[in-house]
Design a protein around this motif. Sequence first.
Motif, PDB file in Angstrom:
ATOM      1  N   LEU A 310       0.840  -1.192   0.000  1.00  0.00           N
ATOM      2  CA  LEU A 310       0.000   0.000   0.000  1.00  0.00           C
ATOM      3  C   LEU A 310       0.872   1.238   0.000  1.00  0.00           C
ATOM      4  CD1 LEU A 310      -2.628  -1.116   2.666  1.00  0.00           C
ATOM      5  CD2 LEU A 310      -2.849  -1.203   0.184  1.00  0.00           C
ATOM      6  N   LEU A 311       0.510   2.228  -0.791  1.00  0.00           N
ATOM      7  CA  LEU A 311       1.316   3.451  -0.866  1.00  0.00           C
ATOM      8  C   LEU A 311       1.314   4.216   0.454  1.00  0.00           C
ATOM      9  CD1 LEU A 311       0.756   5.165  -4.344  1.00  0.00           C
ATOM     10  CD2 LEU A 311       2.916   4.496  -3.294  1.00  0.00           C
ATOM     11  N   ASN A 312       0.198   4.164   1.182  1.00  0.00           N
ATOM     12  CA  ASN A 312       0.085   4.953   2.411  1.00  0.00           C
ATOM     13  C   ASN A 312       0.593   4.191   3.633  1.00  0.00           C
ATOM     14  OD1 ASN A 312      -1.871   3.050   2.546  1.00  0.00           O
ATOM     15  ND2 ASN A 312      -3.618   4.471   2.745  1.00  0.00           N
ATOM     16  N   ASP A 313       1.386   3.124   3.395  1.00  0.00           N
ATOM     17  CA  ASP A 313       1.970   2.371   4.505  1.00  0.00           C
ATOM     18  C   ASP A 313       2.883   3.291   5.299  1.00  0.00           C
ATOM     19  OD1 ASP A 313       3.017   0.548   6.220  1.00  0.00           O
ATOM     20  OD2 ASP A 313       3.361  -1.002   4.696  1.00  0.00           O
ATOM     21  N   SER A 314       2.684   3.323   6.621  1.00  0.00           N
ATOM     22  CA  SER A 314       3.440   4.256   7.474  1.00  0.00           C
ATOM     23  C   SER A 314       4.800   3.716   7.869  1.00  0.00           C
ATOM     24  CB  SER A 314       2.623   4.587   8.738  1.00  0.00           C
ATOM     25  OG  SER A 314       2.368   3.394   9.471  1.00  0.00           O
ATOM     26  N   LYS A 315       5.107   2.485   7.529  1.00  0.00           N
ATOM     27  CA  LYS A 315       6.396   1.909   7.925  1.00  0.00           C
ATOM     28  C   LYS A 315       7.520   2.606   7.200  1.00  0.00           C
ATOM     29  CE  LYS A 315       4.262  -2.605   8.677  1.00  0.00           C
ATOM     30  NZ  LYS A 315       4.207  -4.019   8.244  1.00  0.00           N
ATOM     31  N   LYS A 316       8.596   2.857   7.938  1.00  0.00           N
ATOM     32  CA  LYS A 316       9.742   3.539   7.371  1.00  0.00           C
ATOM     33  C   LYS A 316      10.739   2.520   6.828  1.00  0.00           C
ATOM     34  CE  LYS A 316       9.335   7.573  10.403  1.00  0.00           C
ATOM     35  NZ  LYS A 316      10.022   8.444  11.391  1.00  0.00           N
ATOM     36  N   GLY A 317      11.622   3.021   5.991  1.00  0.00           N
ATOM     37  CA  GLY A 317      12.637   2.149   5.430  1.00  0.00           C
ATOM     38  C   GLY A 317      12.099   1.340   4.274  1.00  0.00           C
ATOM     39  N   LEU A 318      13.027   0.616   3.630  1.00  0.00           N
ATOM     40  CA  LEU A 318      12.646  -0.184   2.485  1.00  0.00           C
ATOM     41  C   LEU A 318      11.905  -1.426   2.933  1.00  0.00           C
ATOM     42  CD1 LEU A 318      15.949   0.008   0.415  1.00  0.00           C
ATOM     43  CD2 LEU A 318      13.801   1.210  -0.014  1.00  0.00           C
ATOM     44  N   PRO A 319      10.896  -1.856   2.191  1.00  0.00           N
ATOM     45  CA  PRO A 319      10.160  -3.081   2.548  1.00  0.00           C
ATOM     46  C   PRO A 319      11.040  -4.310   2.361  1.00  0.00           C
ATOM     47  CG  PRO A 319       9.455  -2.269   0.413  1.00  0.00           C
ATOM     48  CD  PRO A 319      10.379  -1.225   0.966  1.00  0.00           C
ATOM     49  N   HIS A 320      10.766  -5.346   3.204  1.00  0.00           N
ATOM     50  CA  HIS A 320      11.532  -6.591   3.080  1.00  0.00           C
ATOM     51  C   HIS A 320      11.234  -7.286   1.765  1.00  0.00           C
ATOM     52  CE1 HIS A 320      12.905  -6.293   7.224  1.00  0.00           C
ATOM     53  NE2 HIS A 320      11.648  -6.070   7.624  1.00  0.00           N
ATOM     54  N   VAL A 321       9.998  -7.266   1.358  1.00  0.00           N
ATOM     55  CA  VAL A 321       9.587  -7.887   0.102  1.00  0.00           C
ATOM     56  C   VAL A 321       8.880  -6.822  -0.745  1.00  0.00           C
ATOM     57  CG1 VAL A 321       8.187  -9.680  -0.980  1.00  0.00           C
ATOM     58  CG2 VAL A 321       9.282 -10.121   1.220  1.00  0.00           C
ATOM     59  N   GLN A 322       9.262  -6.746  -2.021  1.00  0.00           N
ATOM     60  CA  GLN A 322       8.652  -5.748  -2.914  1.00  0.00           C
ATOM     61  C   GLN A 322       7.640  -6.419  -3.838  1.00  0.00           C
ATOM     62  OE1 GLN A 322      11.706  -3.506  -4.902  1.00  0.00           O
ATOM     63  NE2 GLN A 322      11.979  -2.197  -3.123  1.00  0.00           N
ATOM     64  N   TYR A 323       6.564  -5.711  -4.048  1.00  0.00           N
ATOM     65  CA  TYR A 323       5.486  -6.215  -4.884  1.00  0.00           C
ATOM     66  C   TYR A 323       5.294  -5.293  -6.094  1.00  0.00           C
ATOM     67  CZ  TYR A 323       4.460  -8.321  -0.328  1.00  0.00           C
ATOM     68  OH  TYR A 323       4.561  -8.962   0.860  1.00  0.00           O
ATOM     69  N   ARG A 324       4.873  -5.900  -7.178  1.00  0.00           N
ATOM     70  CA  ARG A 324       4.491  -5.110  -8.352  1.00  0.00           C
ATOM     71  C   ARG A 324       3.004  -4.792  -8.210  1.00  0.00           C
ATOM     72  NH1 ARG A 324       4.418  -7.349 -13.121  1.00  0.00           N
ATOM     73  NH2 ARG A 324       5.086  -5.510 -14.272  1.00  0.00           N
ATOM     74  N   ARG A 325       2.721  -3.512  -8.154  1.00  0.00           N
ATOM     75  CA  ARG A 325       1.349  -3.063  -7.866  1.00  0.00           C
ATOM     76  C   ARG A 325       0.866  -2.084  -8.930  1.00  0.00           C
ATOM     77  NH1 ARG A 325      -2.344  -3.812  -5.493  1.00  0.00           N
ATOM     78  NH2 ARG A 325      -2.581  -2.300  -3.813  1.00  0.00           N
ATOM     79  N   PRO A 326      -0.402  -2.188  -9.355  1.00  0.00           N
ATOM     80  CA  PRO A 326      -0.930  -1.225 -10.352  1.00  0.00           C
ATOM     81  C   PRO A 326      -0.989   0.179  -9.761  1.00  0.00           C
ATOM     82  CG  PRO A 326      -2.704  -2.568  -9.468  1.00  0.00           C
ATOM     83  CD  PRO A 326      -1.434  -3.161  -8.923  1.00  0.00           C
ATOM     84  N   TYR A 327      -0.613   1.159 -10.597  1.00  0.00           N
ATOM     85  CA  TYR A 327      -0.658   2.542 -10.117  1.00  0.00           C
ATOM     86  C   TYR A 327      -1.602   3.415 -10.954  1.00  0.00           C
ATOM     87  CZ  TYR A 327       0.509   7.309  -9.043  1.00  0.00           C
ATOM     88  OH  TYR A 327       0.412   8.639  -8.698  1.00  0.00           O
ATOM     89  N   GLY A 328      -1.292   3.564 -12.247  1.00  0.00           N
ATOM     90  CA  GLY A 328      -2.101   4.481 -13.049  1.00  0.00           C
ATOM     91  C   GLY A 328      -2.050   4.153 -14.533  1.00  0.00           C
ATOM     92  N   CYS A 329      -2.826   4.909 -15.293  1.00  0.00           N
ATOM     93  CA  CYS A 329      -2.950   4.672 -16.735  1.00  0.00           C
ATOM     94  C   CYS A 329      -3.134   6.009 -17.456  1.00  0.00           C
ATOM     95  CB  CYS A 329      -4.127   3.743 -17.015  1.00  0.00           C
ATOM     96  SG  CYS A 329      -4.401   3.389 -18.766  1.00  0.00           S
ATOM     97  N   ALA A 330      -2.611   6.098 -18.673  1.00  0.00           N
ATOM     98  CA  ALA A 330      -2.775   7.292 -19.514  1.00  0.00           C
ATOM     99  C   ALA A 330      -3.078   6.841 -20.939  1.00  0.00           C
ATOM    100  CB  ALA A 330      -1.520   8.158 -19.469  1.00  0.00           C
ATOM    101  N   VAL A 331      -3.832   7.645 -21.664  1.00  0.00           N
ATOM    102  CA  VAL A 331      -4.166   7.320 -23.051  1.00  0.00           C
ATOM    103  C   VAL A 331      -3.978   8.568 -23.920  1.00  0.00           C
ATOM    104  CG1 VAL A 331      -5.819   5.527 -22.393  1.00  0.00           C
ATOM    105  CG2 VAL A 331      -6.624   7.859 -22.798  1.00  0.00           C
ATOM    106  N   LEU A 332      -3.727   8.323 -25.185  1.00  0.00           N
ATOM    107  CA  LEU A 332      -3.603   9.410 -26.168  1.00  0.00           C
ATOM    108  C   LEU A 332      -4.192   8.922 -27.479  1.00  0.00           C
ATOM    109  CD1 LEU A 332      -2.531  12.182 -27.118  1.00  0.00           C
ATOM    110  CD2 LEU A 332      -0.370  11.060 -27.662  1.00  0.00           C
ATOM    111  N   ALA A 333      -5.183   9.645 -27.991  1.00  0.00           N
ATOM    112  CA  ALA A 333      -5.838   9.271 -29.258  1.00  0.00           C
ATOM    113  C   ALA A 333      -4.898   9.537 -30.420  1.00  0.00           C
ATOM    114  CB  ALA A 333      -7.140  10.046 -29.432  1.00  0.00           C
ATOM    115  N   MET A 334      -4.715   8.553 -31.298  1.00  0.00           N
ATOM    116  CA  MET A 334      -3.850   8.731 -32.460  1.00  0.00           C
ATOM    117  C   MET A 334      -4.456   9.727 -33.450  1.00  0.00           C
ATOM    118  SD  MET A 334      -1.042   7.152 -32.153  1.00  0.00           S
ATOM    119  CE  MET A 334      -0.477   7.223 -33.839  1.00  0.00           C
TER     120      MET A 334
END
Length: 1401
Positions: A310-334
């Motif tokens: 979770l982005l709002n995790d209050s724990k400091k320092g680097l996490p012991h295990v890292q996860y790939r998590r969805p964040y955002g999306c952008a589009v552009l019409a050709m």
Amino acid sequence: MGRDAPISSSGWVPVYLMLLYTGKGYMICNFRSSVCQALVLEIGETVQILEKTEGPCYSLFNTFALSIQQGIFPASYVHLKKSTVSNRGVCETVVPLEDPIITETTSTLQEWGVLWKQLYVKHKVDLFHKLRHVMNELIDLRRQLIQGHLAQDQTREIKRHITVRLDWGNEHLGLDLVPRKEFEMVDQDHISVSELYKLCSSSVRSQGDNMRQRHGDGCHVPVQHHLFINLKSFTYNTISEDADVFFSLYDTRDNKQISEKFMVRLNKNGGPKNPEKVDRLCALFTDLSSKDLKRDLYIVTHVIRTGRMLLNDSKKGLPHVQYRRPYGCAVLAMSDVFHTITDLKEEKDFVLKVYTCNNENEWFQIHENIIRKSSTKYSAPSTNYGLIISLQLLRGELDQIRRENQAVFSRALAITRKLGFPDVIMPGDTRNDLYLTLERGDFERGGKSVQKNIEVTVYVLYADGDTLKDCISLGSGEPNTSEHRSFVLYHNNSPRWSEMIKLPIPIDRFRGSHLRFEFRHCSTKDKGEKKLFGFAFTPLMREDGTTLSDESHELYVYKCDENTTFSNQGLYLSMPCCKEDFNSCPNLPSTLPFQRNPKETFWVSTQLCSTKLTQNVDLLALLNWKAHPDKVLDILGQLRHINGEEIVKFLRDVLDTLFCLLDDNTDKYGPLVFQSLVFIINLLRDSRFYHFRPVMEAYIQNHFAGALAYKELIRCLKWYMDRSAEVVRQDHIQEAMRALEYLLKFIVQSRILYSRATCGMEEELFRASIQELFQSIRFVLSLDSRSSETLVFTQAALLNSFPDIFDELLQMFTVQEVAEYVRGTLGSMPSTVDIGQSMDVVKLQSIARTVESRLFFFPESRSILLPVVLHHIHLHLRQQRELLICSGILTSIFSIINTSAMESSVQEEVEMMVESLLDVLLQTLLSIMSKSQSLETARGQRCPQCTAEITGEYVSTLLSLLRQMTEVHFHHLLNNFHSKEELKEFLLKIFCVFRNLMKLTIFPRDWTVTLVIVVTTQYLSPALHKNFSEADFDFKVWNSFFSLTVLYINQPSLQLEPLTQAKRKKVLDKYGDMRVMMAYELFSMWQKLGENKPHFIPGMMGPFLGVTLVPQSEVRNIMIPIFHDMMDWEQRQNGNFKLVEAELMDKLESMVSDGKGDGNHRELFGLLLLEKIEQETWRETGISFVTSVTRLMERLLDYRECMKGDEMENKKIGGSSNLMNFYKSEMNKEEMYIRYIHKLCDLHLQAEDYTEAAFTLLLYWELLHWEDRPLREFLHYPTQSEWQRKEGLSRKVLHYFNKGKCWEYGISLCRELAFQYETLYDYQSLSWIRKMEAAYYDNIIEQQRIEPEFFRMGFYVYPNLTMVSVCVCVSTQLSAYLAMFTLTRGLRPADLCGDPSVRHY
């Protein structure tokens, strides 16, 4: 010699060094000097350098001045350009060594510069500003071309822009439009007239395009497009974690991704994770077709962060295990991209806002929600910042793009391919990519209070259990990996990932490999453990050798735990991986190593893009035929039912298999292999697979190895043709005929391979078999197809394919041998009478493609083919059938002959064309022109476009033929007529066609076309004189000739005077004045008439007079003496030349009124004729006649000058009055006198001078008598008696007197009318006129009128102050008489007082 040459005393280099310094220069600054030898030059002027001193001066010649100017000027004032000098001497021409487009632009801008200023003077402000804008654009485009730093495509595009603007400006300024080929002006001396017409006629050009489309353009390769994308920055920095950014192209109509992904790894600061990739985050999306660009495409960008759950995790320092998590999306019409990027290769920046998903369950379709603008399902960023990318659209082959954009490819460019194959798969293009999409899964909670955080790990394993290294690609731009971990959706037991990865597995490792998917729950506790709880698997290839089908696959999920090891993959590979696998394994053991959870399932989808692997069982059976040799016949029979896309994808392998079968057992498999080959060849004719033809071409040239195949192919092809007369259903025969081109390619290549292997053995047998094959072809074409529709289609298919085999035959036979084969085949086709119209068209189209083929370009083959081609065209022209196609064939022939004439003699070929075509072309043109005229008359409108197009085609064809003819051809032509009647008919035809051509606006102003006519006339005139003079004189032929020459000289396109000075000089330098050439020819033929000249007196006086009025001094000097001849012959016959005088006077008035003639003509006419008359016995009458004509011409010119719109009304009145009185007093021409009475009356009425109008009409009234003599219709008067006309005039005069309040002069006319009515007892009219008379008396007493002021005017000549005239005029006419005197100062005193309005006062 030049180095040791002494300097002359004047400081100039000696004359023999002139050529060393010849060059062309442009002034870069205005130059003025007080030195007497110095030139006055303006910036931009062109000068030709003749000599150079040791100092900084040049001697020069100004090439744009009509009069040669020579002088000196400082060298620093000129910029030199490399150039060549042609036609050295007085009329030498300097041509700069630069791109012709640059030269044309320069000269055009100079010409426009003069006309542009005139637009302002003429108040054409809108065009003035538009032209200025276009001129500035041209200057900028010209500068870019001169710099020479452009790529080939850019240069072509700039040339296109330049020519569009040049043509626009020329059209709006009324200048000639320039015929072009590949953006450059064509040299009209090096192309045929037919080609020139094609270039000048847009309708014919589009017709040519349609014809080429019907014939096919050979192996046309579709244009490929590529999209360059460069990630410049990611400014949305609230993530503070590493991120993976994925770019892809998405089609919203089909709701699918159409490209691979381009992957960029970024650090938490937004920069590239790999420092070496700074400013190198770019990719090229390749292989986009024109159809792809028309889709509703979007650039879709997904951002996956790597870090805490979770982005709002209050724990400091680097996490012991890292996860790939969805964040955002952008589009552009050709569509927005294409709208912004207007020019090819233009790079533009775009900002993509990154939106976050409100509910991770909707992550799989966040891009669709953004596109659909479902704003409740995503959150917009707080700022406008996001991903900044630049885009550029490139076009062409990838190798070409790489060469032209080396700077782009040097930036570690990531090549991102299209999902699936491009439009063209060339042999040697190997690809073996399996696209795997993790779709979704359904998992149990498993005793958890909350749902799981599921991560999927993907492995690719070989049969031995080893993991395949680097066989997983998340996207281009990053190296491959050996495993892939999916992103995690928070607390979701039914996750939907829709995450695509690419598996570039080597082909030799594909069989036996499988995929394993491991499922782990990612805990969010302190340790952050990932616990294995299940797995799934699937083999990549089935037992039958086919790969996974392109669809969604539901896989079984087997239970396992963290302690489970997969060291022995055989334990689970023996278990079913899915429902289909379970159904195919009925004898499963009761106990399995792993237990399946029936409540859990996992879905994946696959898409295979491979040139070596297939999903079609029948195709695989064909490729592996050796495994089942007993089923080969059935396998070949199933080939037609295999999807065409699969066949063309494995085209090389399929063809190799077919020819391998043919080598294995020719007798058994030969017919079926032939049918299969025909099917595959015709498959490439389908529009979907037409772009695979280059694959077939490349295979035949580089990979085909069937050295013995040609024998069976020839045998089968001949067998099919020989059966065409017997079989009712001929579908299979027609398919073989359509495949003829590629069958011959295989035959020829096979024979070449056999010859190489055997050193040319069995050559005679091969030639004999080809000879027999052509006999079968001729047999098919010679069959009568009028009663068999199926046979018509067979013959049509054969004729359509026939021209395509010429190039293949030329590899094995000489040009003459191939030409003989083709001539025999074309000669076997029946005439137009024996076949239907549809076959007629097909036959001509086949002939047209024969003419356009490479075979026809060889002179030795053209001499063989030309007679049979001309024979068929002659038959069609005689019957007036398929005229447009015939004209297209003739255009191609003339184009080829015109090109060949520059390298070798084409005299014999032109002779054949003259004998076969000239007469029928003339007859065809006369027929077409007659039809178009009748249509115009019947419909009252212009002839239809098709008729005009045909007319233009055949006019250009005729002129092309005449242009190729030399004196020898004309000599043979004229000597081959059997009788004078035939010659007379020919001359009348060609003269009539030429006259009609003058009246048509088929061509723009083009001097080459008109030159053809004058040269032809010069060749024909000796035959006219030789055969139709003296005792054999024929008036009709001579009159036709004279009419033609007169019409030619007077045609508007030859009038040089309206042209600009530069254009006029250019035309004169290149062609001379063709009016002079034709005038000399006319005069020469007139002199040869001898005793027959009276036949054309006075009939040709008007036409000849029109020629003398052409504003060209030399033409006038040539033609005016002819009038002396006419006067002399008339004097001899009748003792006077009254007839000549009357005709000349009548024609002169109408022609001068039409704007012809000038003062120079009047002077030259009098001078030349008086000189000729001086020695004649009838000198006095002749001088009187010439004097009268010149005086009449002087007054006609004065009158025309007066009648110009900007002249004063009184001046017009004076000019009309003078001419009117001249016709009465000197010429005694009552009819012309009356005409000008009415013209003068109309002028008075326009000025509202009603009294003057009444007095003017009284002049005509006085000429009439109260008699019943009938009068013809004249001017606006109907046919009536003289009494009626005089009565009508009287009433009109009374009306004008009344309007002018001059009642005193109307009273006498009332009495005259009353007397006439009383004589006739017309009391009603008498009552009316008496009342009018009484009313006039009342008006004189009661109406108020302003008293006029009168002036007595005298005119005196300086310096003697001799009074030459005196008159009385009213005050309002004072200024008019002063102006009139200035105008007529050379007239006699009586002429100055000739205005009737003055005389009556």
